[in-house]
Design a protein around this motif. Sequence first.
Motif, mmCIF file in Angstrom:
data_model
loop_
_atom_site.group_PDB
_atom_site.id
_atom_site.type_symbol
_atom_site.label_atom_id
_atom_site.label_comp_id
_atom_site.label_asym_id
_atom_site.label_seq_id
_atom_site.Cartn_x
_atom_site.Cartn_y
_atom_site.Cartn_z
ATOM 1 N N CYS A 1 0.823 -1.217 0.000
ATOM 2 C CA CYS A 1 0.000 0.000 0.000
ATOM 3 C C CYS A 1 0.854 1.264 0.000
ATOM 4 O O CYS A 1 0.508 2.257 -0.646
ATOM 5 N N ALA A 2 1.966 1.245 0.728
ATOM 6 C CA ALA A 2 2.776 2.450 0.913
ATOM 7 C C ALA A 2 3.515 2.872 -0.358
ATOM 8 O O ALA A 2 3.626 4.073 -0.644
ATOM 9 N N ILE A 3 4.020 1.927 -1.120
ATOM 10 C CA ILE A 3 4.794 2.282 -2.320
ATOM 11 C C ILE A 3 3.936 3.043 -3.335
ATOM 12 O O ILE A 3 4.330 4.131 -3.781
ATOM 13 N N PRO A 4 2.753 2.546 -3.721
ATOM 14 C CA PRO A 4 1.923 3.347 -4.624
ATOM 15 C C PRO A 4 1.464 4.664 -3.986
ATOM 16 O O PRO A 4 1.308 5.675 -4.685
ATOM 17 N N ALA A 5 1.264 4.681 -2.659
ATOM 18 C CA ALA A 5 0.851 5.916 -1.982
ATOM 19 C C ALA A 5 1.923 6.987 -2.119
ATOM 20 O O ALA A 5 1.627 8.156 -2.427
ATOM 21 N N VAL A 6 3.177 6.610 -1.910
ATOM 22 C CA VAL A 6 4.279 7.567 -2.025
ATOM 23 C C VAL A 6 4.451 8.026 -3.470
ATOM 24 O O VAL A 6 4.667 9.214 -3.739
ATOM 25 N N LEU A 7 4.345 7.102 -4.403
ATOM 26 C CA LEU A 7 4.475 7.474 -5.816
ATOM 27 C C LEU A 7 3.353 8.423 -6.248
ATOM 28 O O LEU A 7 3.586 9.369 -7.009
ATOM 29 N N LEU B 1 12.008 6.606 1.259
ATOM 30 C CA LEU B 1 12.516 7.886 0.760
ATOM 31 C C LEU B 1 13.023 7.861 -0.686
ATOM 32 O O LEU B 1 12.808 8.828 -1.428
ATOM 33 N N PRO B 2 13.706 6.793 -1.148
ATOM 34 C CA PRO B 2 14.183 6.798 -2.545
ATOM 35 C C PRO B 2 13.074 6.956 -3.585
ATOM 36 O O PRO B 2 13.343 7.344 -4.733
ATOM 37 N N LEU B 3 11.833 6.684 -3.197
ATOM 38 C CA LEU B 3 10.724 6.840 -4.138
ATOM 39 C C LEU B 3 10.353 8.309 -4.363
ATOM 40 O O LEU B 3 9.680 8.634 -5.339
ATOM 41 N N ALA B 4 10.807 9.187 -3.459
ATOM 42 C CA ALA B 4 10.411 10.603 -3.528
ATOM 43 C C ALA B 4 10.809 11.260 -4.846
ATOM 44 O O ALA B 4 9.946 11.796 -5.563
ATOM 45 N N PRO B 5 12.091 11.255 -5.235
ATOM 46 C CA PRO B 5 12.452 11.911 -6.505
ATOM 47 C C PRO B 5 11.870 11.213 -7.725
ATOM 48 O O PRO B 5 11.562 11.867 -8.722
ATOM 49 N N ILE B 6 11.680 9.899 -7.640
ATOM 50 C CA ILE B 6 11.106 9.156 -8.775
ATOM 51 C C ILE B 6 9.686 9.646 -9.055
ATOM 52 O O ILE B 6 9.319 9.938 -10.200
#
Length: 252
Positions: free
Chosen positions: A10-16, A204-209
């Motif tokens: 759930c968190a990965i798509p939420a951050v993206l 955090l690494p997902l932020a700039p992506i």
Amino acid sequence: MITDPLFYLCAIPAVLLYGIAKGGFGGNIAILSVPLMAMVVVPQQAAAILLPILCAMDLVALRTFRGRWDKTNLRIILPAALVGIALGALTFRYLNDAHIKLLIGAIALLFTLNMALRRGNPEPRPASLWRGRLWGMVSGFTSFGIHAGGPPINVYMLPQRLEKTLLMGTIAVFFTVVNWVKVPAYVYLGQFSAENLLTSLVLLPLAPIGVKLGFWMLQRSNEQLIYRLCYLFLFFTGGKLFIEGVMGLVSA
């Protein structure tokens, strides 16, 4: 650190989604992030995990838009947002999320329905001191507890019909200040546990992506499409928050 695989599902798509919104593509889709994460953790923990990531995204967004923002609007809305954040911090322990969701949802729905029912192509509104101060304060307040500052500030910004990168750049600066100002209050209120901070670090690494992806999509979309998407997401966001608010009050 949270180790449950379901959480990251759930968190990965939420951050993206948040990153794409920060990059300027359909800003109100970010409102889906906290509810998505709240499927596996409590909303307060979801908001605490997201805040450091949002702060990082804001810095990426500032660099991405590089000076493309409206200083007149920022001088109006930023001081008001700081007042709203202070009110949010003072009332945090007594805050009823259902009431806030109901209020934001009703505002967003009425605003988008009003715009949809207008005949013709209404003239762009100029920046307004009283409207900007009002919606800036509401945005700061609603952003503090549930990161839901997008709909109120869009109610003020969208009718001005600024050029798309100018609009998104202005909103990027606004939320950079709002989110970084929230950090000390979150620390004081004990929102940043070791578990939350370590989980934020993993994501955090997902932020700039996400931000770069959103900006890439923004550049390949015409201005009319961007505004239609903003109004569309604002409408569905308002409906979602309104329903959640009603359900929260009914179950209370």
